[in-house]
Structures are given as structure tokens and as C-alpha cells.
Design a protein around this motif. Sequence first.
Motif, PDB file in Angstrom:
ATOM      1  N   ARG A  86     -21.962 -51.281 -26.662  1.00  0.00           N
ATOM      2  CA  ARG A  86     -22.073 -52.716 -26.928  1.00  0.00           C
ATOM      3  C   ARG A  86     -22.857 -52.945 -28.213  1.00  0.00           C
ATOM      4  O   ARG A  86     -23.595 -52.063 -28.669  1.00  0.00           O
ATOM      5  CB  ARG A  86     -22.838 -53.397 -25.776  1.00  0.00           C
ATOM      6  CG  ARG A  86     -22.137 -53.407 -24.436  1.00  0.00           C
ATOM      7  CD  ARG A  86     -23.031 -54.014 -23.366  1.00  0.00           C
ATOM      8  NE  ARG A  86     -24.420 -53.509 -23.446  1.00  0.00           N
ATOM      9  CZ  ARG A  86     -24.828 -52.328 -22.993  1.00  0.00           C
ATOM     10  NH1 ARG A  86     -23.973 -51.500 -22.429  1.00  0.00           N
ATOM     11  NH2 ARG A  86     -26.097 -51.973 -23.109  1.00  0.00           N
ATOM     12  N   ALA A  87     -22.712 -54.153 -28.765  1.00  0.00           N
ATOM     13  CA  ALA A  87     -23.498 -54.547 -29.929  1.00  0.00           C
ATOM     14  C   ALA A  87     -24.977 -54.458 -29.560  1.00  0.00           C
ATOM     15  O   ALA A  87     -25.372 -54.803 -28.446  1.00  0.00           O
ATOM     16  CB  ALA A  87     -23.136 -55.965 -30.351  1.00  0.00           C
ATOM     17  N   ALA A 116     -27.295 -49.005 -37.804  1.00  0.00           N
ATOM     18  CA  ALA A 116     -25.901 -48.991 -38.263  1.00  0.00           C
ATOM     19  C   ALA A 116     -25.339 -50.419 -38.298  1.00  0.00           C
ATOM     20  O   ALA A 116     -24.654 -50.807 -39.249  1.00  0.00           O
ATOM     21  CB  ALA A 116     -25.051 -48.112 -37.347  1.00  0.00           C
ATOM     22  N   GLU A 117     -25.644 -51.188 -37.275  1.00  0.00           N
ATOM     23  CA  GLU A 117     -25.095 -52.549 -37.207  1.00  0.00           C
ATOM     24  C   GLU A 117     -25.665 -53.420 -38.333  1.00  0.00           C
ATOM     25  O   GLU A 117     -24.941 -54.215 -38.939  1.00  0.00           O
ATOM     26  CB  GLU A 117     -25.388 -53.153 -35.829  1.00  0.00           C
ATOM     27  CG  GLU A 117     -24.588 -52.445 -34.732  1.00  0.00           C
ATOM     28  CD  GLU A 117     -25.047 -52.783 -33.315  1.00  0.00           C
ATOM     29  OE1 GLU A 117     -25.647 -53.860 -33.101  1.00  0.00           O
ATOM     30  OE2 GLU A 117     -24.809 -51.950 -32.409  1.00  0.00           O
ATOM     31  N   ARG A 118     -26.964 -53.239 -38.624  1.00  0.00           N
ATOM     32  CA  ARG A 118     -27.564 -54.019 -39.713  1.00  0.00           C
ATOM     33  C   ARG A 118     -26.967 -53.575 -41.062  1.00  0.00           C
ATOM     34  O   ARG A 118     -26.663 -54.404 -41.914  1.00  0.00           O
ATOM     35  CB  ARG A 118     -29.090 -53.856 -39.719  1.00  0.00           C
ATOM     36  CG  ARG A 118     -29.775 -54.832 -40.675  1.00  0.00           C
ATOM     37  CD  ARG A 118     -31.280 -54.904 -40.462  1.00  0.00           C
ATOM     38  NE  ARG A 118     -31.943 -53.636 -40.746  1.00  0.00           N
ATOM     39  CZ  ARG A 118     -32.555 -52.871 -39.845  1.00  0.00           C
ATOM     40  NH1 ARG A 118     -32.593 -53.232 -38.574  1.00  0.00           N
ATOM     41  NH2 ARG A 118     -33.123 -51.742 -40.197  1.00  0.00           N
ATOM     42  N   LEU A 119     -26.786 -52.276 -41.246  1.00  0.00           N
ATOM     43  CA  LEU A 119     -26.217 -51.799 -42.514  1.00  0.00           C
ATOM     44  C   LEU A 119     -24.824 -52.402 -42.750  1.00  0.00           C
ATOM     45  O   LEU A 119     -24.480 -52.761 -43.876  1.00  0.00           O
ATOM     46  CB  LEU A 119     -26.148 -50.270 -42.534  1.00  0.00           C
ATOM     47  CG  LEU A 119     -27.511 -49.574 -42.676  1.00  0.00           C
ATOM     48  CD1 LEU A 119     -27.368 -48.068 -42.521  1.00  0.00           C
ATOM     49  CD2 LEU A 119     -28.168 -49.917 -44.009  1.00  0.00           C
ATOM     50  N   CYS A 120     -24.054 -52.537 -41.695  1.00  0.00           N
ATOM     51  CA  CYS A 120     -22.710 -53.121 -41.860  1.00  0.00           C
ATOM     52  C   CYS A 120     -22.794 -54.554 -42.403  1.00  0.00           C
ATOM     53  O   CYS A 120     -21.873 -55.016 -43.057  1.00  0.00           O
ATOM     54  CB  CYS A 120     -21.947 -53.093 -40.538  1.00  0.00           C
ATOM     55  SG  CYS A 120     -21.450 -51.419 -40.074  1.00  0.00           S
ATOM     56  N   ARG A 121     -23.909 -55.252 -42.136  1.00  0.00           N
ATOM     57  CA  ARG A 121     -24.081 -56.620 -42.653  1.00  0.00           C
ATOM     58  C   ARG A 121     -24.740 -56.655 -44.029  1.00  0.00           C
ATOM     59  O   ARG A 121     -24.721 -57.687 -44.698  1.00  0.00           O
ATOM     60  CB  ARG A 121     -24.990 -57.433 -41.699  1.00  0.00           C
ATOM     61  CG  ARG A 121     -24.434 -57.697 -40.327  1.00  0.00           C
ATOM     62  CD  ARG A 121     -25.300 -58.712 -39.583  1.00  0.00           C
ATOM     63  NE  ARG A 121     -26.693 -58.310 -39.429  1.00  0.00           N
ATOM     64  CZ  ARG A 121     -27.172 -57.635 -38.381  1.00  0.00           C
ATOM     65  NH1 ARG A 121     -26.377 -57.264 -37.404  1.00  0.00           N
ATOM     66  NH2 ARG A 121     -28.449 -57.313 -38.317  1.00  0.00           N
TER      67      ARG A 121
END
Length: 382
Positions: A342-343, A349-354
Motif C-alpha cells: 500500500r501507499a 521511494a514514494e517521496r522521490l517519485c514526487r
Amino acid sequence: MPVAPPAPIQLLDLPAQHAPLQAELNAAAAICLHEAAFIQGPAVGQFAAELGQYLGGPHVVPCANGTDALQLALLSLKLPAGAEVIVPAFTYVATLEAAAVLGLRPVPADVMPGTFNLDPQAVAAALTPRTGAIMAVHLFGQCADLQALRQLADQHGVSLIEDNAQAIGATFQAEDAATWVAGTVGEVGTTSFFPSKNLGGFGDGGALFTRDAERADYLRQLANHGQTRKYHHQHIGLNSRLDTLQATLLRVKLPHLPVWTAARQRVAARYDALLAGLPGVAVPARDPRSTHVFHQYTLTIADEPGRRDALQQFLAARGVPTAVYYPLPNHLQPAYEYLGYRAGQFPVAERLCRTVLSLPIHPTLTDEQVAYVAAQVRAGLE
Ligand SMILES: *Cc1c(COP(=O)(O)O)cnc(C)c1O
């Protein structure tokens, strides 16, 4: 400050890179077409030997592309069905796709915010008795923490695979002062000759590296229908060979790789000097133990909603193409929903994608173009 670049700026400029080699490329291609030994012609072995020499002596097994190379690397480990393969939570999809397609289970581990590479502590936490391999990616051209990852793999009796599609020629200073070459530290290393890579072909291509002669033979068989000789199949393999034409043209490009790498490093150093200390933006962090061959020069823009995307649009309007590698983490892609993540589970990784934004970097970028790009980044952040 002018709002048009001194000369059109491309993210990737292969025609400019190839121009000085055009006559040599044409001549080599013409001979290859004339000889018509399109599959497993002599250039394939010659290229493998030359690349092995450049990398300090591993066996090089050419194959059809970098994704096949990852699959072949995993096949050579003979892992049981369902075995876990630890992969970075921030990488190109091919890294985990190769595991998934073989019926292995990709297990993401989070990365470090500065270098974008696997966090060894996250890897340690992800290891289980079912782990069969750790797949490190030397993302954007800088080595992952090979010291820590090699040690973790050895301690836990699992294999290390290096996805070196982006860092060909990078080196890592080991604790014992030895110089390790990216792609030759794991049981198997892989690379890609996709045209945009630092050593790009004229279509798809890839290769595997290993220091183990027996494994090299096995990989060579796996890449050619598992055959030990024609029509004798010892293993279930793939049809994954590097075309003679690709090997022929790659042989022309390989001797220039060190100069192209140095040119990329010069561009990166100029970006660093022009952008360091700018509020709201981080230049790519360096691991002092690794060289960086700058497949990408990737900024991190402060995590305010929409800021990165606004900067990207601002730059595009001023003739500066940029790219987001990668906009959506693999664990949140529809194809990998079945893994059940889940998010929020891989926050870095999730922050880098933004927040990541890659600037143009290639060997033929001029000082004026680099200065223009940096000035527009400054203007866009003000
Ligand atoms: C390009 C790339 C691949 C895949 O290579 P192909 O030759 O396109 O199959 C795999 N991993 C990484 C990190 C890449 O950048």
C-alpha cells in the motif's frame, strides 16, 4: 537572461554523439551486412572480450536486452518457485518484472533519499529464510553500497545480482582499498545497450557479467535455448542473443566510452557548481566510495505539492527538456497490486517519485547550454 537556449537542448542527442563516428559506423555496418553472419557472428565474441577487458576482466555474456539479462541472471541462480528477491522500491520496472515473470516474489526495500540507491538497513530488514537474492541497482550511474550489500548477501547465504544498466564503468572503493567495478561484484551483473544508455546500441542489446567461468558457460547456454551444442538442450533457456550487427556497432562505440563518461562528469560538476546551495533543491548526493558515470543528473525538488511539476513546465517553456525517472513506484503499479503493498510502505521511494527531476546530461552538451539550464532552474525556483 535570455529565455531561449544558446542552441536547442535535447535530453539525449545521439546524432551529435554519433556524428564524428558516422563514417566508421557505416563502414562496419556495411561489412556486417555483406558478411551476413547475423546471428552469433564473430563480432559478438570480439565485443564481449573487449568489454570484459574494459571492466577489468569478468566474463561477458551478450544477450538481447537488459531485461533478459536480469531474467537470465535469476535463472542461473536456480531459485525455487516463489523465492523472494529483494529489489529497490525506486527503480525501473524491469528489475522486479524479471523476478515476477519467473514466478519469484519481488520484495521491495526502501532506498536512501540522497543517492536514490538501496538502503542496506532496509535490505537487512527485508531478508527472510525465503530470500534467494538481493538485486542491487546502481541507479542513475552511481554504485549502490556494494560493501554492505555484498556483506549482507554473504552473511545470509544469498546471491547478489547487480542491475548495472545505468552505471557501466562506475567503480567502488572497498574497505580493503580494492577497487570494485560495478557489475562485477555480485554473482552476476547485468547491463543494457538500449540506445539511451551510456553505452547505447542501435536497437536493443544487453549483457551479463560474472567472474565465474562455469556460470558464464551456463549463462551462455541459457541465452541460447539452453543448448550445449546445436539441437542438444541441457536446460530450459531463452532465445536472447545480441545481434551481430549490434555487436559490430557497439565495438565502434566502446573505445569512446571513457571520454563520454568524462564529458558527463564535467557537465555534472558544472551543474553542481551552479546549483549547489540553491534553496528548495538538492543536487544528487555522492557516495565518496563510488565514482558516478551520470546516466542521469537528478535533482530533488522540495516536497511541496506540484512544485516539481511546475518547475518542469517552466523549464519546458524555456527550451529545457527534463524527465521524471520515475513518476510512480513499482509497488503501486497495477501490475504489482497482487504483491499487496500500500501507499506509505516505502516513504522514501514514494517521496522521490514526487520530487525528482532529471536535467539534460549527455556528452555533447556545451558549457553555454549547461549554464543556460542552470540559470533557468534558478529562475524557476525563485
Ligand atoms: C534500461 C534498464 C533496464 C532494462 O534494459 P532493456 O535493455 O531496456 O531491457 C533494466 N534496469 C534498469 C535499471 C534500466 O535502466
